[in-house]
Design an enzyme around this catalytic site. Sequence first.
Site, short mmCIF file in Angstrom:
data_model
loop_
_atom_site.label_atom_id
_atom_site.label_comp_id
_atom_site.label_asym_id
_atom_site.label_seq_id
_atom_site.Cartn_x
_atom_site.Cartn_y
_atom_site.Cartn_z
N ASN A 12 45.66 12.47 51.68
CA ASN A 12 45.20 11.35 50.86
C ASN A 12 46.25 11.10 49.79
O ASN A 12 46.33 11.85 48.82
CB ASN A 12 43.85 11.71 50.24
CG ASN A 12 43.38 10.66 49.26
OD1 ASN A 12 43.91 9.56 49.20
ND2 ASN A 12 42.36 11.00 48.47
N TRP A 13 47.05 10.08 50.00
CA TRP A 13 48.15 9.81 49.06
C TRP A 13 47.67 9.18 47.77
O TRP A 13 48.42 9.06 46.83
CB TRP A 13 49.20 8.90 49.71
CG TRP A 13 49.89 9.45 50.91
CD1 TRP A 13 49.63 10.63 51.58
CD2 TRP A 13 50.98 8.84 51.63
NE1 TRP A 13 50.47 10.78 52.65
CE2 TRP A 13 51.31 9.70 52.70
CE3 TRP A 13 51.69 7.65 51.47
CZ2 TRP A 13 52.34 9.40 53.60
CZ3 TRP A 13 52.71 7.34 52.36
CH2 TRP A 13 53.03 8.23 53.41
N LYS A 14 46.42 8.73 47.75
CA LYS A 14 45.85 8.05 46.58
C LYS A 14 46.75 6.87 46.18
O LYS A 14 47.36 6.25 47.05
CB LYS A 14 45.64 9.05 45.43
CG LYS A 14 44.88 10.30 45.90
CD LYS A 14 44.41 11.14 44.76
CE LYS A 14 43.77 12.41 45.31
NZ LYS A 14 43.10 13.19 44.30
N HIS A 97 35.19 8.95 48.54
CA HIS A 97 35.95 9.93 47.76
C HIS A 97 35.39 9.95 46.33
O HIS A 97 34.99 8.92 45.81
CB HIS A 97 37.44 9.55 47.75
CG HIS A 97 38.30 10.62 47.16
ND1 HIS A 97 38.40 10.83 45.81
CD2 HIS A 97 39.08 11.56 47.75
CE1 HIS A 97 39.22 11.85 45.59
NE2 HIS A 97 39.64 12.32 46.75
N GLU A 99 36.73 10.02 43.56
CA GLU A 99 37.40 9.12 42.59
C GLU A 99 36.85 7.70 42.74
O GLU A 99 36.76 6.96 41.76
CB GLU A 99 38.91 9.19 42.79
CG GLU A 99 39.45 10.51 42.25
CD GLU A 99 40.74 10.99 42.87
OE1 GLU A 99 41.43 10.21 43.55
OE2 GLU A 99 41.06 12.17 42.67
N GLU A 167 34.65 18.18 49.10
CA GLU A 167 35.63 18.22 48.01
C GLU A 167 34.90 18.42 46.68
O GLU A 167 34.41 17.44 46.09
CB GLU A 167 36.41 16.90 47.96
CG GLU A 167 37.17 16.60 49.23
CD GLU A 167 38.35 15.68 48.96
OE1 GLU A 167 39.45 16.04 49.35
OE2 GLU A 167 38.17 14.63 48.31
N GLY A 173 42.78 18.39 42.28
CA GLY A 173 43.92 18.26 41.38
C GLY A 173 43.94 19.25 40.23
O GLY A 173 44.74 19.14 39.32
N SER A 213 42.70 21.02 45.78
CA SER A 213 43.78 21.96 45.44
C SER A 213 44.21 22.84 46.62
O SER A 213 44.59 24.00 46.42
CB SER A 213 43.39 22.83 44.23
OG SER A 213 43.25 22.00 43.09
N GLY A 234 45.36 16.18 48.76
CA GLY A 234 45.86 15.14 47.87
C GLY A 234 47.30 15.42 47.45
O GLY A 234 48.25 15.08 48.15
N GLY A 235 47.47 16.09 46.34
CA GLY A 235 48.80 16.31 45.76
C GLY A 235 49.81 16.88 46.74
O GLY A 235 50.96 16.40 46.81
C1 PEP Z 1 41.71 14.80 47.09
O1 PEP Z 1 41.57 14.14 46.07
O2 PEP Z 1 41.32 14.35 48.19
C2 PEP Z 1 42.33 16.12 46.97
C3 PEP Z 1 41.93 17.04 47.77
O3 PEP Z 1 43.27 16.27 45.98
P1 PEP Z 1 44.12 17.60 45.66
O4 PEP Z 1 44.55 18.20 46.96
O5 PEP Z 1 45.28 17.10 44.84
O6 PEP Z 1 43.20 18.51 44.89
#
Ligand code: PEP
Length: 251
Positions: A12-14, A97, A99, A167, A173, A213, A234-235
Amino acid sequence: MGAERTPVIAGNWKMNGLKQDGLALARDVAAGAGAYRCEFVVCPPATLLAAASEVLVGSGVHLGAQDCHAEPDGAHTGDISAAMLVDAGCSHAILGHSERRADHGEDDATVLAKATAALAAGLTAIVCVGETEAERDAGQALDVVAAQVAGSVPENATAANTIVAYEPVWAIGSGRTPTPSEIQAVHAHIRSAIAGRLDGGAAAAMRLLYGGSMKPGNAAELLAIEDVDGGLIGGASLKAEDFLAIAQSCP
Ligand code: PEP
């Protein structure tokens, strides 16, 4: 991870990626993906979907969106329908998601409507659920995710057209993750909530991803958990090297 469930590694590049770096990232993932037994999905921002689909042709890497509108067309300025995503080359869409639930006030009914629209258009829905830190501290994590599954997963979901991502909001994050036994407890509970909503066969075969994470350093431990069938990342999905290193950890 159940041997019969092919793992999914989804990025997920957001709201990250301009044409040059975003397409280079897609190209690097495409170039490396063939070496792994998992399924890959990359979910760039909407502006890059059509171009990324060209880059991914023939690589086996699936293209996903980060949202879609519940309606097929009409007066919804700035929104994108599920059919438009298919037209741009997508096969998957992330829905619900945390967010989007927080930033755009999406509740379970909204997520359900979007996931239903995604399935109707032929997309695979990646439906996200997860508790806040306050809900976990109050001992409500299992009840919260079960309610989100009941409220957001369409009744016509199958293991072929739907993936559920757990999640925990507080793990996204933050560098923090639940313990493996906490994750297993939630995933087993999600699977039984799916069995209650759909049927036992669909629940047993559906892929349940962990997200929050996940990175190369903890992926092996997280992906080895019995009811974890991959990751939503994500990150660490923003660097092809890290994203592929996570896939390397699929058992
Ligand atoms: C996400 O927001 O889908 C996610 C898992 O982010 P991160 O890996 O950065 O915690």
